[in-house]
Motif scaffolding. Structure first.
Motif, short mmCIF file in Angstrom:
data_model
loop_
_atom_site.label_atom_id
_atom_site.label_comp_id
_atom_site.label_asym_id
_atom_site.label_seq_id
_atom_site.Cartn_x
_atom_site.Cartn_y
_atom_site.Cartn_z
N PRO A 78 1.64 30.62 75.07
CA PRO A 78 1.37 31.63 76.11
C PRO A 78 -0.08 32.10 76.13
O PRO A 78 -0.62 32.35 77.19
CB PRO A 78 2.31 32.77 75.74
CG PRO A 78 2.57 32.61 74.29
CD PRO A 78 2.47 31.14 74.00
N ASN A 79 -0.72 32.26 74.99
CA ASN A 79 -2.07 32.80 74.93
C ASN A 79 -2.98 31.84 74.17
O ASN A 79 -3.49 32.16 73.10
CB ASN A 79 -2.08 34.18 74.24
CG ASN A 79 -1.25 35.18 75.00
OD1 ASN A 79 -1.34 35.25 76.22
ND2 ASN A 79 -0.44 35.95 74.29
N VAL A 80 -3.20 30.67 74.72
CA VAL A 80 -4.01 29.67 74.04
C VAL A 80 -5.48 30.08 74.07
O VAL A 80 -5.98 30.58 75.07
CB VAL A 80 -3.81 28.27 74.67
CG1 VAL A 80 -4.32 28.22 76.09
CG2 VAL A 80 -4.43 27.20 73.83
N THR A 81 -6.14 29.90 72.94
CA THR A 81 -7.56 30.24 72.84
C THR A 81 -8.39 29.00 73.15
O THR A 81 -7.92 27.87 73.00
CB THR A 81 -7.90 30.74 71.43
OG1 THR A 81 -7.69 29.67 70.51
CG2 THR A 81 -7.06 31.94 71.03
N PRO A 82 -9.63 29.19 73.55
CA PRO A 82 -10.51 28.03 73.78
C PRO A 82 -10.67 27.18 72.52
O PRO A 82 -10.77 25.97 72.59
CB PRO A 82 -11.85 28.67 74.19
CG PRO A 82 -11.48 30.01 74.72
CD PRO A 82 -10.27 30.46 73.94
N GLU A 83 -10.67 27.83 71.35
CA GLU A 83 -10.78 27.10 70.09
C GLU A 83 -9.57 26.20 69.88
O GLU A 83 -9.70 25.06 69.42
CB GLU A 83 -10.93 28.06 68.91
CG GLU A 83 -12.22 28.85 68.92
CD GLU A 83 -12.17 30.08 69.84
OE1 GLU A 83 -11.07 30.50 70.27
OE2 GLU A 83 -13.25 30.62 70.14
N MET A 84 -8.39 26.71 70.20
CA MET A 84 -7.16 25.92 70.05
C MET A 84 -7.20 24.73 71.00
O MET A 84 -6.85 23.61 70.63
CB MET A 84 -5.92 26.77 70.32
CG MET A 84 -4.62 25.97 70.31
SD MET A 84 -4.19 25.27 68.71
CE MET A 84 -3.33 26.64 68.01
N VAL A 85 -7.64 24.94 72.24
CA VAL A 85 -7.73 23.84 73.21
C VAL A 85 -8.69 22.78 72.70
O VAL A 85 -8.39 21.58 72.71
CB VAL A 85 -8.17 24.37 74.60
CG1 VAL A 85 -8.51 23.22 75.52
CG2 VAL A 85 -7.07 25.24 75.20
N ALA A 86 -9.85 23.21 72.20
CA ALA A 86 -10.84 22.26 71.69
C ALA A 86 -10.29 21.49 70.49
O ALA A 86 -10.47 20.26 70.39
CB ALA A 86 -12.13 22.98 71.31
N THR A 87 -9.61 22.17 69.61
CA THR A 87 -9.03 21.53 68.43
C THR A 87 -7.99 20.49 68.84
O THR A 87 -7.99 19.36 68.35
CB THR A 87 -8.38 22.58 67.50
OG1 THR A 87 -9.40 23.47 67.04
CG2 THR A 87 -7.70 21.93 66.31
#
Length: 134
Positions: A78-87
Motif C-alpha cells: 500500500p505505501n511503497v517507498t521509492p527505495e523499495m521500488v528501486a531495490t
C-alpha cells in the motif's frame, strides 16, 4: 503447532525455521515452557519465504516485503517507498540476467546431449566407438 509440524507441513527444516526467526522473517509465540508455537498463518508465510528465496531474493528484501503479504500468494504494497521500488527493480534485473544465463546453460547442455546421444546412436559407435581401433 510446534516447530516439527511446521517443518513437516512446509518441507522446511527446523534449523531453517529457526534461521527465519533469527532474521525476523517469522515470529512464533512462546509457550510457558519456552517451546515455539506457530499459527496456521505461519504455513503460508514460510511457503512465501521459500518461494521468494527460490526466486533469488535475499532475506533483507524479503523482510521488507513480508509486512505487505496480506494473503497467501498475493503481495500487496500500500505505501511503497521509492527505495523499495528501486531495490525491487534491481532484483528484477538481476533475476532476469540469471534467467538468461540459466537458459543459455540449459540450451548448451541440451546441444551437448543431442550431440552425445546422436554419436552414441550412430552405427559407428555401436561397433566400437567413433574412433578407429588403435
Amino acid at each position: 503447532m510446534k516447530i516439527g509440524e511446521l517443518a513437516e507441513r512446509t518441507g522446511t527444516s527446523r534449523r531453517l525455521l529457526r534461521y527465519y526467526e533469527e532474521q525476523g522473517l517469522i515470529t512464533p509465540h512462546r509457550a510457558l515452557n519456552g517451546y515455539r508455537e506457530y499459527q496456521e498463518s505461519h504455513v503460508h508465510i514460510v511457503l512465501q519465504i521459500k518461494g521468494l528465496l527460490d526466486a533469488g531474493l535475499p532475506t533483507r528484501i524479503i523482510r521488507q516485503l513480508l509486512p505487505c503479504l496480506d494473503r497467501p500468494s498475493t503481495i500487496y504494497v500500500p505505501n511503497v517507498t521509492p527505495e523499495m521500488v528501486a531495490t525491487l527493480q534491481r532484483e528484477q534485473a538481476r533475476l532476469s540476467e540469471r534467467i538468461e544465463c540459466l537458459t543459455r546453460n540449459r540450451d548448451a547442455i541440451a546441444d551437448y546431449l543431442d550431440t552425445v546421444l546422436g554419436v552414441r546412436s550412430s552405427p559407428a559407435t555401436a561397433v566400437g566407438g567413433p574412433y578407429p581401433p588403435g
